[in-house]
Design a protein around this motif. Structure first.
Motif, PDB file in Angstrom:
ATOM      1  N   TRP A  31       0.872  -1.174   0.000  1.00 60.49           N
ATOM      2  CA  TRP A  31       0.000   0.000   0.000  1.00 60.49           C
ATOM      3  C   TRP A  31       0.909   1.224   0.000  1.00 60.49           C
ATOM      4  CZ3 TRP A  31      -5.265   0.937   0.024  1.00 60.49           C
ATOM      5  CH2 TRP A  31      -5.648   2.251   0.306  1.00 60.49           C
ATOM      6  N   SER A  33       0.929   5.348  -0.142  1.00 56.30           N
ATOM      7  CA  SER A  33       0.054   6.516  -0.037  1.00 56.30           C
ATOM      8  C   SER A  33       0.856   7.804   0.085  1.00 56.30           C
ATOM      9  CB  SER A  33      -0.893   6.380   1.159  1.00 56.30           C
ATOM     10  OG  SER A  33      -0.180   6.257   2.363  1.00 56.30           O
ATOM     11  N   CYS A  45      -6.825   3.422   3.624  1.00 60.04           N
ATOM     12  CA  CYS A  45      -5.949   2.323   4.030  1.00 60.04           C
ATOM     13  C   CYS A  45      -6.603   1.492   5.131  1.00 60.04           C
ATOM     14  CB  CYS A  45      -4.599   2.850   4.491  1.00 60.04           C
ATOM     15  SG  CYS A  45      -3.411   1.534   4.852  1.00 60.04           S
ATOM     16  N   LYS A  49      -7.660  -2.465   4.587  1.00 64.77           N
ATOM     17  CA  LYS A  49      -7.173  -3.575   5.409  1.00 64.77           C
ATOM     18  C   LYS A  49      -8.322  -4.297   6.105  1.00 64.77           C
ATOM     19  CE  LYS A  49      -3.879  -1.430   7.701  1.00 64.77           C
ATOM     20  NZ  LYS A  49      -2.655  -1.132   8.467  1.00 64.77           N
ATOM     21  N   VAL A  62      -0.503  -6.787   4.563  1.00 69.72           N
ATOM     22  CA  VAL A  62      -0.412  -5.491   3.885  1.00 69.72           C
ATOM     23  C   VAL A  62       0.751  -4.707   4.481  1.00 69.72           C
ATOM     24  CG1 VAL A  62      -1.602  -3.322   3.361  1.00 69.72           C
ATOM     25  CG2 VAL A  62      -2.909  -5.455   3.498  1.00 69.72           C
ATOM     26  N   GLU A  64       2.658  -1.062   4.447  1.00 67.47           N
ATOM     27  CA  GLU A  64       2.372   0.332   4.107  1.00 67.47           C
ATOM     28  C   GLU A  64       3.657   1.112   3.832  1.00 67.47           C
ATOM     29  OE1 GLU A  64      -0.470   2.396   6.684  1.00 67.47           O
ATOM     30  OE2 GLU A  64      -0.874   0.429   7.604  1.00 67.47           O
ATOM     31  N   VAL A  90      -1.210  -1.195  -4.212  1.00 65.30           N
ATOM     32  CA  VAL A  90      -2.319  -0.249  -4.193  1.00 65.30           C
ATOM     33  C   VAL A  90      -1.744   1.142  -3.946  1.00 65.30           C
ATOM     34  CG1 VAL A  90      -4.527   0.364  -3.139  1.00 65.30           C
ATOM     35  CG2 VAL A  90      -3.793  -2.025  -3.171  1.00 65.30           C
ATOM     36  N   CYS A  92      -2.607   5.290  -3.245  1.00 66.51           N
ATOM     37  CA  CYS A  92      -3.670   6.131  -2.695  1.00 66.51           C
ATOM     38  C   CYS A  92      -3.179   7.567  -2.500  1.00 66.51           C
ATOM     39  CB  CYS A  92      -4.132   5.562  -1.364  1.00 66.51           C
ATOM     40  SG  CYS A  92      -5.554   6.420  -0.669  1.00 66.51           S
TER      41      CYS A  92
END
Length: 174
Positions: A31, A33, A45, A49, A62, A64, A90, A92
């Protein structure tokens, strides 16, 4: 989709070449961001999750990563996708019009970059990079977009789960 189907979404066949698959572990998701509007962006986020966990992937699946702004996301996504540690990435961010007409260019560059990462690496990349037409720093917009990012995080988790399941059914690339 029933609960049995949801739980099996994250099982990885042992024929896959990834290390996680070879060990029978659940897929790992990166992830990435942007820091700008962190309070709003983090809502996605958290909901991502939580939704993945509901679908059978533990929160520990996951990892981050935070970058200064949206423009830095594609490079990080590329490195993460190429690392071989992640089955999905991902991205964001909230890209807003700061009064200098460049937010559209930034958002377009980020989305184009993410698509390129996905196609070049073969690792699915999901976008929760949003560019609202109107965003102001007042409490009403903060609340509205925080709620909107919760929904988008859930949708990204569902798309991630469905895509990983779909890709498992496809023939392996040569």
């Amino acid at each position: 989709m029933n609960q049995t189907d949801q739980t099996s979404i994250f099982s990885i066949p042992s024929s896959s070449s990834s290390t996680a698959a070879a060990k029978g572990a659940a897929p790992r998701v990166a992830w990435v961001s942007a820091c700008w509007h962190r309070g709003i962006v983090q809502q996605a986020c958290h909901s991502f999750k939580a939704e993945l966990q509901r679908l059978g992937l533990p929160e520990s699946g996951v990892d981050e990563f935070e970058v200064p702004g949206a423009f830095e996301i594609p490079l990080h996504a590329q490195r993460l996708a190429r690392s071989g540690h992640y089955q999905a990435v991902v991205a964001c961010a909230l890209v807003v019009d700061g009064g200098i007409y460049r937010h559209d260019f930034v958002a377009s560059a980020v989305i184009d970059g993410l698509m390129r990462v996905q196609l070049d690496s073969g690792v699915p990349v999901f976008s929760v990079v949003l560019t609202p037409h109107h965003f102001h720093e007042h409490e009403e917009h903060q609340r509205y977009f925080a709620t909107h990012f919760i929904k988008k995080g859930q949708e990204a988790a569902q798309a991630c789960a469905q895509t990983l399941a779909s890709l498992r059914r496809l023939p392996s690339p040569r």
